[in-house]
Write a protein that holds these residues in place. Structure first.
Motif, mmCIF file in Angstrom:
data_model
loop_
_atom_site.group_PDB
_atom_site.id
_atom_site.type_symbol
_atom_site.label_atom_id
_atom_site.label_comp_id
_atom_site.label_asym_id
_atom_site.label_seq_id
_atom_site.Cartn_x
_atom_site.Cartn_y
_atom_site.Cartn_z
ATOM 1 N N SER B 2 16.072 17.973 8.204
ATOM 2 C CA SER B 2 16.547 19.326 8.569
ATOM 3 C C SER B 2 16.572 20.123 7.115
ATOM 4 N N ALA B 3 16.586 21.645 7.415
ATOM 5 C CA ALA B 3 16.761 22.417 6.377
ATOM 6 C C ALA B 3 18.047 21.813 5.424
ATOM 7 N N LEU B 6 17.374 18.849 3.575
ATOM 8 C CA LEU B 6 16.681 19.117 2.353
ATOM 9 C C LEU B 6 17.448 19.492 1.187
ATOM 10 N N SER B 7 18.227 20.622 1.510
ATOM 11 C CA SER B 7 19.035 21.313 0.457
ATOM 12 C C SER B 7 19.815 20.228 -0.220
#
Lengths: 140, 69
Positions: B2-3, B6-7
């Motif tokens: 998921s974003a 990833l962050s």
């Protein structure tokens, strides 16, 4: 990326190579600035009582490795005791080859500690802290 | 991945100095990450140093064996 290897071929049988490597380590161990935990006091090194032991001029000693496998004439493994939180191991294998014995040394787990300025192994860091340390050396 | 996950991963890598981030031009939400070479070069230098240490020790062991103990 966390393992290094070194090897030599010696012109004797594996049993003799194993014996000389262990019993006579004090005779062949290179006395250098990276060779000792305490260079000021160190006078010798030997395998003794299940440990790899650095002997000191005042009669004391420090155990630098704990023997995990003692399997002559094939294999010798010890766990590093200097880097307390790391998981370094050194394995030495003795394999018969034409003309003698190949001695292969593998030092594993090097990603569990950083180099210090002198390149000596002093104390342990986690992999993450080691990475930060590597990175930190280069920050302006 | 998921974003947000990833962050989080990128934040850890950036805190460790392994990647660096730059603003991505006009779009304030965009970050450009690039790998930094230096930490890996330092690790390789350390491994090279350990390898050289053992190569020297084994070389001395070989000399000792060939001298007949």
């Amino acid at each position: 990326m966390s393992t290094v290897q070194a090897s030599v071929t010696v012109p004797v049988e594996p049993a003799d190579a194993f014996r000389v490597f262990t019993d006579e380590i004090d005779s062949w161990w290179v006395r250098g600035r990276h060779s000792w935990v305490d260079p000021a006091r160190a006078v010798g090194i030997r395998f003794e009582d299940g440990y790899l032991r650095e002997l000191w001029s005042d009669g004391g000693h420090v155990d630098t490795g704990r023997v995990l496998t003692w399997d002559p004439p094939h294999r010798l493994v010890w766990a590093d005791l200097i880097n307390k939180t790391g998981r370094m191991e050194i394995e030495v294998s003795f394999t018969p080859v034409a003309g003698g014995t190949e001695v292969l040394l593998e030092h594993r787990g090097l990603d569990t500690l950083p180099p210090d300025v002198a390149g000596r192994i002093r104390r342990g860091y986690s992999w993450q802290i080691a990475l930060r340390w590597f990175a930190g050396r280069w920050e302006s | 991945m998921s974003a947000p996950a990833l962050s989080r991963h990128l934040r850890v890598l950036r805190a460790g100095g392994l990647v660096q981030a730059e603003a991505g031009g006009d779009d304030a939400r965009l970050r450009l990450y690039t790998l930094r070479q230096e930490p890996f070069a330092a690790l390789q230098a350390w491994l090279d140093q350990v390898q050289a240490f053992w190569a020297e020790q084994l070389g001395s062991f070989k000399d000792h064996v060939e001298r007949g103990g």
